[in-house]
Design an enzyme around this catalytic site. Structure first.
Site, PDB file in Angstrom:
ATOM      1  N   ARG A 149      24.403  35.013 -11.833  1.00 38.59           N
ATOM      2  CA  ARG A 149      24.426  36.156 -10.917  1.00 38.59           C
ATOM      3  C   ARG A 149      23.096  36.902 -10.915  1.00 38.59           C
ATOM      4  NH1 ARG A 149      29.471  38.013  -9.265  1.00 38.59           N
ATOM      5  NH2 ARG A 149      28.595  40.088  -9.093  1.00 38.59           N
TER       6      ARG A 149
ATOM      7  N   ASN B  26      29.362  48.066 -13.391  1.00 37.18           N
ATOM      8  CA  ASN B  26      28.655  47.459 -12.255  1.00 37.18           C
ATOM      9  C   ASN B  26      28.727  48.442 -11.099  1.00 37.18           C
ATOM     10  OD1 ASN B  26      28.446  45.188 -13.783  1.00 37.18           O
ATOM     11  ND2 ASN B  26      29.822  43.919 -12.542  1.00 37.18           N
ATOM     12  N   GLY B  27      27.699  48.494 -10.278  1.00 33.01           N
ATOM     13  CA  GLY B  27      27.710  49.412  -9.142  1.00 33.01           C
ATOM     14  C   GLY B  27      26.679  50.504  -9.348  1.00 33.01           C
TER      15      GLY B  27
ATOM     16  N   GLU C 103      15.756  28.895   7.827  1.00 29.71           N
ATOM     17  CA  GLU C 103      16.529  28.598   6.620  1.00 29.71           C
ATOM     18  C   GLU C 103      15.719  27.692   5.682  1.00 29.71           C
ATOM     19  OE1 GLU C 103      18.825  29.475   4.842  1.00 29.71           O
ATOM     20  OE2 GLU C 103      19.291  27.722   3.641  1.00 29.71           O
TER      21      GLU C 103
ATOM     22  N   GLU D  91      12.438  30.711  -1.917  1.00 32.35           N
ATOM     23  CA  GLU D  91      13.369  31.233  -2.919  1.00 32.35           C
ATOM     24  C   GLU D  91      13.219  30.544  -4.276  1.00 32.35           C
ATOM     25  OE1 GLU D  91      18.097  32.381  -2.369  1.00 32.35           O
ATOM     26  OE2 GLU D  91      17.251  30.765  -1.218  1.00 32.35           O
TER      27      GLU D  91
ATOM     28  N   TRP E  38      21.450  44.218 -14.182  1.00 33.84           N
ATOM     29  CA  TRP E  38      20.374  44.055 -13.198  1.00 33.84           C
ATOM     30  C   TRP E  38      19.862  45.469 -12.942  1.00 33.84           C
ATOM     31  CZ3 TRP E  38      18.225  40.197 -10.032  1.00 33.84           C
ATOM     32  CH2 TRP E  38      17.551  40.649  -8.889  1.00 33.84           C
TER      33      TRP E  38
ATOM     34  N   LYS F  75      22.670  36.092  -7.407  1.00 38.92           N
ATOM     35  CA  LYS F  75      23.582  35.360  -6.543  1.00 38.92           C
ATOM     36  C   LYS F  75      24.304  36.289  -5.584  1.00 38.92           C
ATOM     37  CE  LYS F  75      25.802  31.822  -4.964  1.00 38.92           C
ATOM     38  NZ  LYS F  75      25.038  31.093  -3.907  1.00 38.92           N
TER      39      LYS F  75
ATOM     40  N   HIS G 176      -0.199  31.250  19.667  1.00 41.86           N
ATOM     41  CA  HIS G 176      -0.446  32.675  19.932  1.00 41.86           C
ATOM     42  C   HIS G 176      -0.906  33.407  18.677  1.00 41.86           C
ATOM     43  CE1 HIS G 176       1.034  32.306  23.982  1.00 41.86           C
ATOM     44  NE2 HIS G 176       2.135  31.717  23.533  1.00 41.86           N
TER      45      HIS G 176
HETATM   46  C1  AGP Z   1      20.619  32.016  -0.015  1.00 42.74           C
HETATM   47  O1  AGP Z   1      19.996  30.889  -0.516  1.00 42.74           O
HETATM   48  C2  AGP Z   1      20.226  33.273  -0.651  1.00 42.74           C
HETATM   49  N1  AGP Z   1      20.436  33.265  -2.047  1.00 42.74           N
HETATM   50  C3  AGP Z   1      20.628  34.576   0.010  1.00 42.74           C
HETATM   51  O2  AGP Z   1      19.824  34.724   1.127  1.00 42.74           O
HETATM   52  C4  AGP Z   1      22.107  34.743   0.423  1.00 42.74           C
HETATM   53  O3  AGP Z   1      22.423  33.861   1.449  1.00 42.74           O
HETATM   54  C5  AGP Z   1      22.343  36.194   0.839  1.00 42.74           C
HETATM   55  O4  AGP Z   1      22.035  37.057  -0.219  1.00 42.74           O
HETATM   56  C6  AGP Z   1      23.739  36.454   1.334  1.00 42.74           C
HETATM   57  O5  AGP Z   1      24.696  36.210   0.347  1.00 42.74           O
HETATM   58  P1  AGP Z   1      26.222  36.088   0.719  1.00 42.74           P
HETATM   59  O6  AGP Z   1      26.387  34.889   1.570  1.00 42.74           O
HETATM   60  O7  AGP Z   1      26.935  35.986  -0.594  1.00 42.74           O
HETATM   61  O8  AGP Z   1      26.584  37.351   1.464  1.00 42.74           O
END
Ligand code: AGP
Length: 611
Positions: A27, A99-100, A483, A490, A73, A606, A506
């Site tokens: 995570r 968390n939060g 993507e 990433e 985090w 994550k 351009h």
């Molecule tokens: C995808 O490879 C990324 N880790 C990230 O952009 C991800 O798609 C985004 O944070 C959204 O997450 P979710 O689908 O759990 O909402």
């Protein structure tokens, strides 16, 4: 992002908690800590760095059969030993993991300081430990509820207290909290991943709910302004393969999850294709044909890759249903006071179902009376519970930060939605059948692309040598390029920029050189000639090219120097997903050749549960 675990039972808590925290590592976190409650009271160990560093440096005497643990985090204050959770009161009788975000933490800190409390960390969470400790209520549940009543913001929280050595108290408001029922022991976690090794019988707390957890069971309450009222939450068996959280023979979860795509693609399509009428069969939308017909616009909301696949979905919906559709980053949506229209269908896309930006966008739509459906992977997650209907993605647990199989299934869900929207309008039955047949063929075709992994690895190693790359595509191919660039940056940490192929001339063409490769998406479609012309411009300026295309496409003069990746043809409208798969493999092998931690890329998490 942050992770919570808790244990109460007959075993020593620390090893169970360490195991749970290890399962939450994906995570994303920067520090970790444990608190255990034993004969000699409450003991806390915490430090910046990895869970294994914490485990290796635990004090010899760290016994106790009740405990809580956390991966943090950083939000309030840097990642250091002091700011790591659990947090305690001054006397060291209370331990809290959270968390939060507590929005009014500054005011609460000032109030506590005024009352003579010495706060030792920079965190918002520490105030909770002091508030619980200062409460004079009779029970730990009441003390925790009193503390939480002072808090504005979001929390998943677990509390241990030396004066109540037979229980943990946990609560949830906007941040997941799950209770796992074991054999004469109970577990607590913010994510199923931490529990499945021990139990698959779980209860998900709702927002505003609290629970007392003892070694023999749990009791739940609703936190009302007037006090605590009992709720009737029961644990249920979840249908989850415990090995889903093991990478098995694979070197990383990302590799495992890429390889699972054919089977997972079958799962999302299963039972949802109506071959006879050439349409999708998406019961979970909670929309009948008349309601589907009344939709005049589709607005798709997601973040990161979920946003890019939303762009692919928007283009599918416009093409197949001829309904205006667009995608927007959910993180921006609510800040521009969006106009919510009654005949617009809002679609929230999220693997985790936890992404706070997407969740808040959903709430903004609903608050203004809009109808929103979800494309969500995690069953029962916050977004899944908030929406009016939706399509579960059936991708299985996705652990790697880089989304692969969930993204593919998002695309397939969009394809089914677009076909169903089209078939209540002007998409003919013949076209519907053609598209359903193409969807059915996709799992095998994805397998064919994955089978070329060795060749793709060679291309990836060359790309990894460049500091900076372009990913280009047009119309259907542009979100594919976006993507592809996202995945590449990433996990390889290379600068990868996506551009419309048509826009190169351009401006960005000035950057093309032998040091800057371009990955170009060139399907065999109505734009192929224009795309090839752009490739020639890149090649003429010495830019190395990797072209993702279809067999038989003539790349002209650029073909001589380009590395060519041919993917199988689908129905033309559905080509984007097969063009996307090799880009995942390229990113993976580039990161591998650079020696990066594939599943835990630096600075990323994550599930992004803070704004
Ligand atoms: C995808 O490879 C990324 N880790 C990230 O952009 C991800 O798609 C985004 O944070 C959204 O997450 P979710 O689908 O759990 O909402």
């Amino acid at each position: 992002m942050c992770g919570i675990v808790g244990y109460i039972g007959a075993q020593q808590a620390a090893p169970v908690l360490v195991e749970g925290l290890t399962r939450l590592e994906h995570r994303g976190y920067d520090s970790a800590g444990l608190a255990v409650l034993g004969g000699s009271g409450l003991k806390v160990a915490k430090r910046a760095g990895r869970v294994r560093d914490l485990a290796e440096t635990l004090p010899k005497r760290f016994g106790g059969k009740i405990g809580i643990g956390h991966t943090r985090w950083a939000t309030h204050g840097p990642a250091n030993d002091t700011n790591a959770h659990p947090h305690s009161d001054t006397a060291g009788r209370v331990a809290v993991v959270h968390n939060g975000i507590i929005d009014n933490a500054a005011a609460l800190r000032a109030e506590l300081a005024e009352a003579g409390v010495v706060l030792v960390s920079d965190t918002d969470t520490e105030v909770l430990a002091h508030l619980v400790a200062r409460s004079t209520e009779a029970t730990l549940e009441q003390r925790t509820a009193e503390a939480l009543a002072r808090v504005e913001g979001t929390y998943g929280v677990a509390v241990a207290h030396a004066d109540f050595p037979d229980r943990l108290v946990v609560a949830r408001n906007g941040s997941p909290l799950i209770i796992g029922v074991g054999d004469k022991e109970m577990h607590v976690a913010s994510d199923l991943a931490a529990l499945v090794r021990y139990t698959t019988t779980v209860a998900h707390l709702d927002d505003g709910e609290m629970a007392t957890v003892t070694a023999s069971g749990f009791t739940t309450y609703r936190i009302d302004p007037s006090g605590l009222s009992a709720t009737d939450r029961r644990a249920k068996e979840v249908d989850i393969d415990p090995t889903a959280y093991d990478a098995g023979e694979h070197d990383s979860f990302m590799h495992k999850e890429m390889r699972e795509q054919p089977a997972r693609a079958e799962a999302v399509l299963r039972g949802r294709l109506d071959e006879r009428f050439g349409t999708g069969h998406l019961g979970g939308l909670n929309l009948d044909a008349r309601e589907l017909r009344a939709i005049r616009r589709v607005k798709i909301l997601g973040c990161g890759s979920a946003y890019y696949v939303g762009e692919m979905g928007a283009s599918l919906i416009e093409e197949l249903a001829r309904v205006p559709a667009d995608a927007e980053p959910a993180s921006e949506f609510r800040y521009r006071n969006p106009i919510i229209e009654p005949d617009t269908l809002y679609v929230a896309v999220s693997q985790s179902g936890e992404t706070i930006d997407t969740l808040l966008a959903v709430q903004e739509v609903r608050r203004k009376g809009g109808r929103v459906i979800g494309l969500v992977n995690v069953v029962g997650s916050a977004i899944a519970r908030e929406v009016d209907g939706g399509i579960y993605l059936h991708a299985g647990p996705e652990v790697a930060v880089a989304s692969t199989k969930a993204l593919t299934n998002m695309y397939l869900a969009f394809a089914m939605l677009a076909i169903q929207l089209g078939r209540v309008r002007d998409l003919s039955i013949a076209d519907g059948k053609r598209l359903i047949a193409a969807l059915t063929a996709l799992p095998d075709q994805i397998e064919q692309v994955l089978a070329t992994e060795e060749d793709l690895a060679l291309v990836a190693k060359r790309l990894a040598e460049a500091e900076s790359l372009f990913f280009v595509g047009r119309v259907r191919g542009f979100p594919v390029a976006r993507e592809g660039a996202q995945k590449f940056k990433e996990i390889s940490y290379r600068h990868a920029e996506a551009y419309q192929t048509s826009e190169l001339k351009h401006g960005p063409l000035a950057l093309i050189s032998s040091q800057v490769p371009t990955v170009a998406i060139v399907p065999d479609d109505e734009l192929v000639e224009r795309n090839v012309a752009a490739l020639e411009q890149i090649a003429a300026r010495g830019g190395p090219l990797v072209v993702v295309t279809h067999a038989g496409v003539d790349l002209g003069d650029a073909g001589a120097s380009a590395a060519r990746i041919d993917v199988p043809r689908s129905a033309r409208e559905l080509d984007p997903i097969l063009l996307t798969i090799p880009l995942q493999v390229l990113a993976y092998h580039a990161a591998l050749s650079l020696g990066h931690d594939i599943d835990k890329p630096r600075n990323l998490a994550k599930s992004v549960t803070v704004e």
